[in-house]
Design a protein around this motif. Sequence first.
Motif, PDB file in Angstrom:
ATOM      1  N   ASP A  75      15.606  47.065  67.298  1.00 45.66           N
ATOM      2  CA  ASP A  75      16.752  46.352  67.877  1.00 45.66           C
ATOM      3  C   ASP A  75      18.072  47.000  67.454  1.00 45.66           C
ATOM      4  O   ASP A  75      19.006  47.109  68.255  1.00 45.66           O
ATOM      5  N   ASP A  76      18.152  47.438  66.199  1.00 46.94           N
ATOM      6  CA  ASP A  76      19.364  48.115  65.715  1.00 46.94           C
ATOM      7  C   ASP A  76      19.610  49.405  66.495  1.00 46.94           C
ATOM      8  O   ASP A  76      20.736  49.709  66.881  1.00 46.94           O
ATOM      9  N   ALA A  79      20.735  48.608  70.054  1.00 49.81           N
ATOM     10  CA  ALA A  79      22.123  48.150  70.062  1.00 49.81           C
ATOM     11  C   ALA A  79      23.080  49.338  69.933  1.00 49.81           C
ATOM     12  O   ALA A  79      24.105  49.391  70.624  1.00 49.81           O
ATOM     13  N   LEU A  80      22.752  50.294  69.083  1.00 52.29           N
ATOM     14  CA  LEU A  80      23.588  51.484  68.921  1.00 52.29           C
ATOM     15  C   LEU A  80      23.622  52.301  70.213  1.00 52.29           C
ATOM     16  O   LEU A  80      24.689  52.738  70.652  1.00 52.29           O
ATOM     17  N   LYS A  82      23.133  51.232  73.246  1.00 51.12           N
ATOM     18  CA  LYS A  82      23.911  50.464  74.233  1.00 51.12           C
ATOM     19  C   LYS A  82      25.411  50.606  73.960  1.00 51.12           C
ATOM     20  O   LYS A  82      26.208  50.829  74.872  1.00 51.12           O
ATOM     21  N   GLU A  83      25.786  50.524  72.706  1.00 51.07           N
ATOM     22  CA  GLU A  83      27.196  50.673  72.315  1.00 51.07           C
ATOM     23  C   GLU A  83      27.734  52.051  72.683  1.00 51.07           C
ATOM     24  O   GLU A  83      28.804  52.200  73.252  1.00 51.07           O
ATOM     25  N   ASN A  86      28.162  52.384  76.436  1.00 46.55           N
ATOM     26  CA  ASN A  86      29.355  51.657  76.878  1.00 46.55           C
ATOM     27  C   ASN A  86      30.617  52.446  76.585  1.00 46.55           C
ATOM     28  O   ASN A  86      31.536  52.487  77.393  1.00 46.55           O
TER      29      ASN A  86
END
Length: 91
Positions: A75-76, A79-80, A82-83, A86
Motif C-alpha cells: 500500500d505504501d 501510494a507513492l 500514485k503521488e 499526480n
Amino acid sequence: MSANTFVDNAKVMAKGQVTIPKDIRKVLGVTSGDRITFIVEGNSVRIVNSAVYAMQVLQKEMAGEAERAGLTSDDDVMALVKELRNEDEST
C-alpha cells in the motif's frame, strides 16, 4: 562434485581468444553479442552473464532502501506511485 557441477574446457588461441563451450553458454544464458563479466577471486575466475551480474549488484545496493524510505507495505508503494503520477500530470 554436486549434481549441478560439470567440467568443460577450451583452448586459448594466439590472440587470447576462447570459444565458450555451448553447454557453458546455455548455463550462462548468453548468445552471440551478449556480454560476460570475469570476476577474479584470488587465483580463480568466475564467468557470469553481465546483465544478470549488473542486476545482482543493483539489488544488493538497493537492499533495505524501501524500508529506509518508509515503504513498508504494498500500500505504501502504491501510494507513492500514485503521488508521483499526480505530480507528473500536474507539470
